[in-house]
Design a protein around this motif. Sequence first.
Motif, PDB file in Angstrom:
ATOM      1  N   PRO A   1      35.641 108.874  13.789  1.00 27.45           N
ATOM      2  CA  PRO A   1      35.733 107.414  13.669  1.00 27.45           C
ATOM      3  C   PRO A   1      37.050 106.858  14.196  1.00 27.45           C
ATOM      4  O   PRO A   1      38.131 107.308  13.810  1.00 27.45           O
ATOM      5  N   ALA A   2      36.967 105.861  15.070  1.00 24.52           N
ATOM      6  CA  ALA A   2      38.160 105.291  15.680  1.00 24.52           C
ATOM      7  C   ALA A   2      39.089 104.680  14.638  1.00 24.52           C
ATOM      8  O   ALA A   2      40.312 104.735  14.777  1.00 24.52           O
ATOM      9  N   ALA A   3      38.539 104.119  13.581  1.00 20.83           N
ATOM     10  CA  ALA A   3      39.380 103.474  12.570  1.00 20.83           C
ATOM     11  C   ALA A   3      40.295 104.478  11.894  1.00 20.83           C
ATOM     12  O   ALA A   3      41.433 104.162  11.539  1.00 20.83           O
ATOM     13  N   LEU A   4      39.830 105.723  11.720  1.00 23.04           N
ATOM     14  CA  LEU A   4      40.661 106.723  11.064  1.00 23.04           C
ATOM     15  C   LEU A   4      41.812 107.156  11.953  1.00 23.04           C
ATOM     16  O   LEU A   4      42.880 107.522  11.470  1.00 23.04           O
TER      17      LEU A   4
ATOM     18  N   ALA B   1      41.931 117.665  18.689  1.00 26.37           N
ATOM     19  CA  ALA B   1      40.614 117.514  18.079  1.00 26.37           C
ATOM     20  C   ALA B   1      39.691 116.665  18.942  1.00 26.37           C
ATOM     21  O   ALA B   1      38.504 116.975  19.107  1.00 26.37           O
ATOM     22  N   LEU B   2      40.217 115.585  19.509  1.00 24.31           N
ATOM     23  CA  LEU B   2      39.395 114.710  20.337  1.00 24.31           C
ATOM     24  C   LEU B   2      38.945 115.416  21.611  1.00 24.31           C
ATOM     25  O   LEU B   2      37.786 115.305  22.025  1.00 24.31           O
ATOM     26  N   PHE B   3      39.844 116.176  22.228  1.00 23.59           N
ATOM     27  CA  PHE B   3      39.433 116.970  23.384  1.00 23.59           C
ATOM     28  C   PHE B   3      38.363 117.986  22.972  1.00 23.59           C
ATOM     29  O   PHE B   3      37.344 118.155  23.658  1.00 23.59           O
ATOM     30  N   GLU B   4      38.584 118.665  21.864  1.00 22.64           N
ATOM     31  CA  GLU B   4      37.655 119.689  21.397  1.00 22.64           C
ATOM     32  C   GLU B   4      36.288 119.080  21.094  1.00 22.64           C
ATOM     33  O   GLU B   4      35.246 119.694  21.370  1.00 22.64           O
ATOM     34  N   GLY B   5      36.279 117.881  20.542  1.00 24.19           N
ATOM     35  CA  GLY B   5      35.023 117.225  20.197  1.00 24.19           C
ATOM     36  C   GLY B   5      34.343 116.521  21.340  1.00 24.19           C
ATOM     37  O   GLY B   5      33.262 115.947  21.159  1.00 24.19           O
ATOM     38  N   GLY B   6      34.959 116.541  22.533  1.00 23.54           N
ATOM     39  CA  GLY B   6      34.344 115.906  23.696  1.00 23.54           C
ATOM     40  C   GLY B   6      34.715 114.453  23.885  1.00 23.54           C
ATOM     41  O   GLY B   6      34.035 113.736  24.633  1.00 23.54           O
ATOM     42  N   PHE B   7      35.803 114.016  23.250  1.00 21.37           N
ATOM     43  CA  PHE B   7      36.226 112.620  23.347  1.00 21.37           C
ATOM     44  C   PHE B   7      37.529 112.524  24.146  1.00 21.37           C
ATOM     45  O   PHE B   7      38.569 112.110  23.636  1.00 21.37           O
TER      46      PHE B   7
ATOM     47  N   ASP C   1      43.865 107.931  25.209  1.00 22.03           N
ATOM     48  CA  ASP C   1      44.345 106.709  24.544  1.00 22.03           C
ATOM     49  C   ASP C   1      45.393 107.049  23.484  1.00 22.03           C
ATOM     50  O   ASP C   1      46.389 106.321  23.330  1.00 22.03           O
ATOM     51  N   GLU C   2      45.175 108.124  22.736  1.00 23.72           N
ATOM     52  CA  GLU C   2      46.139 108.514  21.715  1.00 23.72           C
ATOM     53  C   GLU C   2      47.465 108.943  22.338  1.00 23.72           C
ATOM     54  O   GLU C   2      48.536 108.614  21.827  1.00 23.72           O
ATOM     55  N   ILE C   3      47.395 109.675  23.430  1.00 20.25           N
ATOM     56  CA  ILE C   3      48.622 110.083  24.122  1.00 20.25           C
ATOM     57  C   ILE C   3      49.376 108.852  24.599  1.00 20.25           C
ATOM     58  O   ILE C   3      50.598 108.735  24.424  1.00 20.25           O
TER      59      ILE C   3
ATOM     60  N   GLY D   1      49.239 105.860  23.430  1.00 16.14           N
ATOM     61  CA  GLY D   1      49.658 104.963  22.353  1.00 16.14           C
ATOM     62  C   GLY D   1      50.701 105.530  21.426  1.00 16.14           C
ATOM     63  O   GLY D   1      51.100 104.862  20.463  1.00 16.14           O
ATOM     64  N   HIS D   2      51.160 106.756  21.691  1.00 12.44           N
ATOM     65  CA  HIS D   2      52.066 107.385  20.724  1.00 12.44           C
ATOM     66  C   HIS D   2      53.340 107.929  21.376  1.00 12.44           C
ATOM     67  O   HIS D   2      53.851 108.977  20.991  1.00 12.44           O
ATOM     68  N   ASN D   3      53.804 107.256  22.405  1.00 11.07           N
ATOM     69  CA  ASN D   3      55.144 107.471  23.003  1.00 11.07           C
ATOM     70  C   ASN D   3      55.286 108.706  23.885  1.00 11.07           C
ATOM     71  O   ASN D   3      56.376 108.932  24.411  1.00 11.07           O
ATOM     72  N   TRP D   4      54.226 109.501  24.084  1.00  9.32           N
ATOM     73  CA  TRP D   4      54.387 110.645  24.973  1.00  9.32           C
ATOM     74  C   TRP D   4      54.708 110.201  26.402  1.00  9.32           C
ATOM     75  O   TRP D   4      55.445 110.882  27.110  1.00  9.32           O
ATOM     76  N   PHE D   5      54.182 109.054  26.810  1.00  9.80           N
ATOM     77  CA  PHE D   5      54.491 108.544  28.146  1.00  9.80           C
ATOM     78  C   PHE D   5      55.843 107.836  28.195  1.00  9.80           C
ATOM     79  O   PHE D   5      56.476 107.774  29.241  1.00  9.80           O
ATOM     80  N   LYS D   6      56.269 107.309  27.063  1.00  5.02           N
ATOM     81  CA  LYS D   6      57.517 106.549  27.025  1.00  5.02           C
ATOM     82  C   LYS D   6      58.715 107.407  27.429  1.00  5.02           C
ATOM     83  O   LYS D   6      59.613 106.948  28.159  1.00  5.02           O
ATOM     84  N   VAL D   7      58.752 108.670  26.971  1.00  7.78           N
ATOM     85  CA  VAL D   7      59.932 109.499  27.213  1.00  7.78           C
ATOM     86  C   VAL D   7      60.072 109.913  28.676  1.00  7.78           C
ATOM     87  O   VAL D   7      61.136 110.404  29.077  1.00  7.78           O
ATOM     88  N   ILE D   8      59.025 109.741  29.481  1.00  3.53           N
ATOM     89  CA  ILE D   8      59.134 110.115  30.899  1.00  3.53           C
ATOM     90  C   ILE D   8      59.325 108.898  31.801  1.00  3.53           C
ATOM     91  O   ILE D   8      59.376 109.047  33.024  1.00  3.53           O
ATOM     92  N   GLU D   9      59.469 107.715  31.200  1.00  5.90           N
ATOM     93  CA  GLU D   9      59.719 106.523  32.008  1.00  5.90           C
ATOM     94  C   GLU D   9      61.140 106.562  32.567  1.00  5.90           C
ATOM     95  O   GLU D   9      62.080 106.992  31.886  1.00  5.90           O
TER      96      GLU D   9
END
Length: 553
Positions: A411-414, A430-436, A442-444, A446-454
Motif C-alpha cells: 500500500p502506497a499510504a504505508l 521490497a518494492l523491487f522484489e515485489g515487482g514495483f 520514487d522512494e529513492i 524522495g529520500h535524498n539519495w539523489f540529493k547527495v550527488i547533485e
Amino acid sequence: MHLNFLLAAFSAVVTAEKPVTVDFGPDGEGGYPAFEVKEVEGATEAGLHVVYATHPDGLGPKGDFWRETSARYLGPDVDLPILPANVDRYDDFSVKAGGTYRAPLCQGLVRYAKLSTATKGAKISVENFRLQNDGVHATEEPTGSFVCSDERLNGVWKSSVRTCQLAAIPAREKPLHVACAWTNVVLGPTHAYVSDGAKRDRLVWSGDLWWADLNYYYAFDPQIPYLKGSILMLAENQTPEGYVQACPYPERHGGLKSGEWGPFESDEFAAWLIPVVHNYRLYTGDEETVRRVLPALKRLMAYLESHCRADGLFEQRPETSKCGGSLRFGAKSTEHRSYFDLLLQACRRDMAELTGDPVYAARAAAAAPAVKKAHALVDGTFGFSEETRISYPEATALNYALGDADGRAYPAALRKQIWHAKFEAVLVRALFEGGFADEALDEIAGHNWFKVIEPDWKGMRTTYECMYLSTKGWGDEAHPDTSIAGILSRYVLGVVPTKPGWAEFKFDPRPPKSVTWAKGAVPTPKGLLRVEWKRDGGRIVEKLSVPEGLVRR
C-alpha cells in the motif's frame, strides 16, 4: 566565517587573520592527519589548530562534534568513535620549522579540514597536509560495475560503493600503542570488518550487516576480507547461552561470560547473524568459513528458540529487548513484535539451508500460522505486534525484502510512514522484489539519495545515516546500511545467485520503466559475470558473458 579553500597536498601560509580550509572533495577521505612545516615566522614555536568536518557548516571551533557532545546510546563509558579514531574532531599541534607532524589518532571521515593559529604575529608555512590511510579504511577498488540509462542511479551506485570503502576497516595484525593527552592504551589485533559508519561508531553491528552486504558482493571481489572478518568477529563474541553481541569491540576475541549482553543488548541484532552468513555462503561459496561458524549459529538458533512460545512466537525479555526501532528498553520492545517474528522465520529457513537439517524448515512451517494470526492485518500488511495491531510498514517491507510476501501490492499510504532510511532501504528492496520498480525509484528520488550527488551539494557524496543530510553533529555521513549499490545491481542489472558461490544464477532484471538499458559486471568466485541488456519494445534483450563454472538457471 572566512574560508580560503585549497585542495589536499598543498603549500599555504596560516596566520591568525587568515585560516586555511582544505577540501578533500565530495568523495571524502579518512586517515591520520599529517603535514610538514617548512617555516615559522614571527615565533620560534606556534600553535596550529585543525578542525575537521564533512560540510562547511561543521567547521566550528571544534569541528562537527567533540567529546562533550558525544552520543552515549551505548552507555556512559563508551566513547564513539572507538579507538584508534578520535572522539574529538580537532587537533592541536605545537609546531616548529622543519618538522613533520602526525596526529596520534585518526579521523574516520573528512571532507574539510580548517587550519588556524592563535599565535599572534606567527606565519606558519604548512606543506602537504594530508590524511594518511594507515589501516583506517579499505583501499581495494571495486571490480564490479553498473551503468544504466538513468544517470542518477549511476551516481547513487558510485556513492554507495564509496561509502562501503570508507566504512570497511582492515585487519590489525599487530598490537597498536595509542598514546595522546587523554589515553594511553595498547589495542590488540583485529579481524577486518565492516563498520556501521566511517565517522561515528566504527564498530561492526550485526543488525546492519544484512543491509550493507549486497553492496560488497556486487561491487568488490569475493576475496576481500571485510564480511568474512565481520562474521568471525561476531561468532567469536557469543555467550554460553548462545547470544551473540550486537557490536563487540574489534579487539575482543571470545571469552564472554554468561549474561554478558554487551553495550547494545539486543536479541534482534543477534539473530541477524544467521541471514548474514546465509548471504555470505550464497555470494562467496566460502564453505570453510561457514563450517567454522556453524556451531555458533546452531547455539544462537537454540538460544532464540528457547525463548519462543510453543507456537513459535518470540518471548522478548527486557534485558535484551533493544531493537532496530528502539535504542532503549521499554514496554513495546517486549511485546510480541511482528518484525522480530518475521526475522526469526527467515533464520529458521536459512538454517535449514546452511545445515541441511529439515528440523529448522519444519519449525518455520509450524510457526507460520501463529505468525500470520498474530501479526497479519486484513489488507495483507503487518501490525506492530500481537498486542498493538496498528499497521507497521517496516515489518511489511521486511517481509517483501526477504522474498516471503504473498504478491499483493504494497500500500502506497504505508510507504509514507517510514522515516528512517535504514528501513527505507529495506522498502526500496521490497518494492523491487515485489515487482514495483517504478515505486522503488520514487522512494529513492524522495529520500535524498539523489540529493547527495547533485553538483551544488557541499557535503559528502556518500550515503548517510537516516539520509537526513546532516551538516554537522553526530549523524554519520558514510553509513553502508543505507547504501543501495547492491540493490541496483541485483534488480536493475538483474543477476542473482541461486546456488552457493554463484554455481547457478538467474537473469531476472526488474527495472523501472524509465530505464531503457543497463550494463555492468558482477564479481563472482569464478570471475566477472558481465551483463548487458536493452529494451526492444515490450521485451528485454540481454547479452551475458558467463565465467566458466557458472550455470544460468
